[in-house]
Motif scaffolding. Structure first.
Motif, PDB file in Angstrom:
ATOM      1  N   ARG A  85       0.855  -1.051  -0.117  1.00  0.00           N
ATOM      2  CA  ARG A  85      -0.084  -0.122   0.113  1.00  0.00           C
ATOM      3  C   ARG A  85       0.911   1.280  -0.047  1.00  0.00           C
ATOM      4  N   ASN A  86       1.832   1.327   0.728  1.00  0.00           N
ATOM      5  CA  ASN A  86       2.715   2.396   0.923  1.00  0.00           C
ATOM      6  C   ASN A  86       3.709   2.760  -0.637  1.00  0.00           C
ATOM      7  N   SER A  87       4.027   1.585  -0.952  1.00  0.00           N
ATOM      8  CA  SER A  87       4.794   1.753  -2.485  1.00  0.00           C
ATOM      9  C   SER A  87       3.694   2.013  -3.369  1.00  0.00           C
TER      10      SER A  87
ATOM     11  N   LYS B 184      13.464  17.589   6.093  1.00  0.00           N
ATOM     12  CA  LYS B 184      13.595  17.659   7.719  1.00  0.00           C
ATOM     13  C   LYS B 184      13.112  18.984   8.106  1.00  0.00           C
ATOM     14  N   SER B 185      13.401  20.304   7.357  1.00  0.00           N
ATOM     15  CA  SER B 185      12.980  21.500   7.666  1.00  0.00           C
ATOM     16  C   SER B 185      11.428  21.587   7.578  1.00  0.00           C
ATOM     17  N   LEU B 186      10.987  20.869   6.466  1.00  0.00           N
ATOM     18  CA  LEU B 186       9.609  20.812   6.093  1.00  0.00           C
ATOM     19  C   LEU B 186       8.699  19.810   7.146  1.00  0.00           C
ATOM     20  N   GLY B 187       9.359  19.253   8.018  1.00  0.00           N
ATOM     21  CA  GLY B 187       8.727  18.164   8.872  1.00  0.00           C
ATOM     22  C   GLY B 187       8.106  17.134   8.101  1.00  0.00           C
ATOM     23  N   LEU B 188       8.769  16.569   7.124  1.00  0.00           N
ATOM     24  CA  LEU B 188       8.426  15.575   6.400  1.00  0.00           C
ATOM     25  C   LEU B 188       9.207  14.073   6.416  1.00  0.00           C
ATOM     26  N   VAL B 189      10.177  14.219   7.613  1.00  0.00           N
ATOM     27  CA  VAL B 189      10.739  12.916   7.715  1.00  0.00           C
ATOM     28  C   VAL B 189       9.938  12.101   8.348  1.00  0.00           C
ATOM     29  N   ASN B 190      10.125  10.703   7.975  1.00  0.00           N
ATOM     30  CA  ASN B 190       9.085   9.818   8.365  1.00  0.00           C
ATOM     31  C   ASN B 190       7.669   9.592   8.019  1.00  0.00           C
ATOM     32  N   SER B 191       7.445  10.389   6.625  1.00  0.00           N
ATOM     33  CA  SER B 191       6.139  10.236   6.207  1.00  0.00           C
ATOM     34  C   SER B 191       6.386   9.984   4.592  1.00  0.00           C
ATOM     35  N   LEU B 192       5.190   9.338   4.044  1.00  0.00           N
ATOM     36  CA  LEU B 192       5.062   9.092   2.670  1.00  0.00           C
ATOM     37  C   LEU B 192       5.292  10.342   1.836  1.00  0.00           C
TER      38      LEU B 192
ATOM     39  N   VAL C 176      14.174   8.145   4.403  1.00  0.00           N
ATOM     40  CA  VAL C 176      13.086   8.947   4.930  1.00  0.00           C
ATOM     41  C   VAL C 176      12.158   8.191   5.936  1.00  0.00           C
ATOM     42  N   ALA C 177      11.938   6.952   5.611  1.00  0.00           N
ATOM     43  CA  ALA C 177      11.160   6.204   6.374  1.00  0.00           C
ATOM     44  C   ALA C 177      11.900   5.483   7.646  1.00  0.00           C
ATOM     45  N   GLN C 178      11.410   5.950   8.899  1.00  0.00           N
ATOM     46  CA  GLN C 178      11.878   5.679  10.193  1.00  0.00           C
ATOM     47  C   GLN C 178      11.125   4.802  11.229  1.00  0.00           C
ATOM     48  N   ASP C 179       9.754   4.437  10.427  1.00  0.00           N
ATOM     49  CA  ASP C 179       8.954   3.650  11.148  1.00  0.00           C
ATOM     50  C   ASP C 179       8.373   2.528  10.282  1.00  0.00           C
ATOM     51  N   GLU C 180       8.322   1.309  10.961  1.00  0.00           N
ATOM     52  CA  GLU C 180       7.615   0.352  10.069  1.00  0.00           C
ATOM     53  C   GLU C 180       6.381   0.279   9.315  1.00  0.00           C
ATOM     54  N   THR C 181       5.619   1.240   9.893  1.00  0.00           N
ATOM     55  CA  THR C 181       4.491   1.496   9.268  1.00  0.00           C
ATOM     56  C   THR C 181       4.473   2.445   7.955  1.00  0.00           C
ATOM     57  N   LYS C 182       5.745   3.069   7.893  1.00  0.00           N
ATOM     58  CA  LYS C 182       6.012   3.961   6.604  1.00  0.00           C
ATOM     59  C   LYS C 182       6.850   3.060   5.514  1.00  0.00           C
ATOM     60  N   TYR C 183       7.149   1.693   5.949  1.00  0.00           N
ATOM     61  CA  TYR C 183       8.041   1.040   5.077  1.00  0.00           C
ATOM     62  C   TYR C 183       7.520   0.876   3.633  1.00  0.00           C
ATOM     63  N   THR C 184       8.301   0.738   2.804  1.00  0.00           N
ATOM     64  CA  THR C 184       7.824   0.347   1.328  1.00  0.00           C
ATOM     65  C   THR C 184       8.165  -1.200   1.085  1.00  0.00           C
ATOM     66  N   ILE C 185       7.572  -1.607   0.161  1.00  0.00           N
ATOM     67  CA  ILE C 185       7.844  -3.158  -0.016  1.00  0.00           C
ATOM     68  C   ILE C 185       9.388  -3.389  -0.135  1.00  0.00           C
TER      69      ILE C 185
ATOM     70  N   GLN D 229      11.016  -3.568   3.282  1.00  0.00           N
ATOM     71  CA  GLN D 229      10.471  -4.711   3.817  1.00  0.00           C
ATOM     72  C   GLN D 229      11.401  -5.861   3.422  1.00  0.00           C
ATOM     73  N   ILE D 230      11.537  -5.871   2.031  1.00  0.00           N
ATOM     74  CA  ILE D 230      12.377  -7.247   1.470  1.00  0.00           C
ATOM     75  C   ILE D 230      13.787  -7.028   2.116  1.00  0.00           C
ATOM     76  N   ALA D 231      14.369  -5.776   2.339  1.00  0.00           N
ATOM     77  CA  ALA D 231      15.679  -5.700   2.911  1.00  0.00           C
ATOM     78  C   ALA D 231      15.710  -6.002   4.405  1.00  0.00           C
ATOM     79  N   THR D 232      14.715  -5.880   5.001  1.00  0.00           N
ATOM     80  CA  THR D 232      14.795  -6.455   6.558  1.00  0.00           C
ATOM     81  C   THR D 232      14.742  -7.818   6.369  1.00  0.00           C
ATOM     82  N   LEU D 233      14.306  -8.783   5.438  1.00  0.00           N
ATOM     83  CA  LEU D 233      14.559 -10.010   5.558  1.00  0.00           C
ATOM     84  C   LEU D 233      16.205 -10.413   5.648  1.00  0.00           C
ATOM     85  N   MET D 234      16.937  -9.626   5.115  1.00  0.00           N
ATOM     86  CA  MET D 234      18.399 -10.142   5.479  1.00  0.00           C
ATOM     87  C   MET D 234      19.034  -9.876   6.707  1.00  0.00           C
TER      88      MET D 234
END
Length: 271
Positions: free
Chosen positions: A68-70, A127-135, A211-220, A223-228
């Motif tokens: 969904r995120n991707s 970061k200055s726009l407050g968009l870190v960890n957001s889609l 940019v993504a620092q929360d698992e809820t913001k991870y793209t596919i 997620q694949i990289a976390t399997l390593m």
């Protein structure tokens, strides 16, 4: 006989190229159906066909959130990029304003700047726009790109000047001329670049990881990289997740293939 001989040679060459093209995909799917210890035996048909890797992927990862995120990121970048690039290209192709040529050359020059060079300043801007960890932090920096502006401009310049002149004589504003005449005629180019932008951003990993620092913001892809794991890598699970990840792009290209190829063939290089 000579004609049929040439046709046979062309067919054989085409089959060879097709085999080379499909082999990695077939091997990917085949390996995802193997048990972990058989992944590197390079058999096309696995000794033991199993769906355990797919089951593990759905158990370990929130795969639907990643998709969904991707999907959201790739779709929004594609839509915004097509709007911005086509409007900019129309201005460069049909409007007259001071410094037009210099501005266009400046836009093209940005293609020579490698993305890793601008990652740090780009991150500070986000970061200055407050968009870190957001889609949206993944989306907005990916919208501007000279590639789309260049191709749209070349496509618009291939259209007869009389189209623009007739529309203006009939009372259309510049925006109406763009929206009602140039956009419908540029449908193949919109689809061509749309597929290209979607696939590129669907497969985006580097910027999304920053940019993504929360698992809820991870793209596919993240997620694949976390399997390593650091101690053990389950390659069959990684391959199974990769198969899942390529399904949307394969379906998209299959549906729009005809328009995609038409857009490539009709893109001119006329100044």
């Amino acid at each position: 006989m000579k004609k049929y001989g040439i046709l046979l040679v062309k067919s054989l060459v085409g089959c060879v190229f097709l085999a080379f093209t499909l082999f990695p995909i077939v091997l990917l799917i085949s390996s995802s159906l193997k048990i972990d210890t058989e992944v590197f035996d390079y058999r096309i048909i696995p000794k033991h066909i199993t769906l355990d890797a797919y089951k593990q992927v759905f158990r370990i990862l929130d795969i639907f959130t990643g998709i969904r995120n991707s999907l959201f990121v790739a779709t929004m970048v594609t839509v915004l990029a097509l709007i911005v690039h086509s409007m900019a290209a129309f201005a460069f192709a049909r409007l007259e304003f001071p410094g037009k040529k210099g501005a266009f050359m400046w836009v093209l020059s940005t293609m020579m700047i490698p993305f890793p060079v601008i990652i740090i300043p780009l991150f500070f801007i986000i970061k200055s726009l407050g968009l870190v960890n957001s889609l949206w932090g993944m989306i907005l920096p990916m919208v501007p790109h000279a590639y789309g502006v260049f191709l749209f401009r070349q496509y618009f310049m291939e259209m007869p000047d009389s189209l623009y002149e007739s529309a203006r004589i009939d009372g259309c504003s510049v925006f109406q001329t763009f929206r009602k005449i140039y956009v419908p005629l540029a449908k193949p180019m919109f689809i061509t670049l749309g597929v290209s932008f979607f696939v590129t951003n669907w497969n985006s990993y580097l910027w999304s990881t920053i940019v993504a620092q929360d698992e809820t913001k991870y793209t596919i892809q993240i997620q694949i990289a976390t399997l390593m794991g650091s101690l053990r890598i389950s390659w069959n699970q990684i391959l199974a997740a990769s198969v899942i990840a390529i399904v949307p792009t394969v379906l998209l290209f299959g549906v729009l293939q005809r328009y995609y190829l038409e857009g490539i063939k009709t893109t001119g290089m006329k100044e």
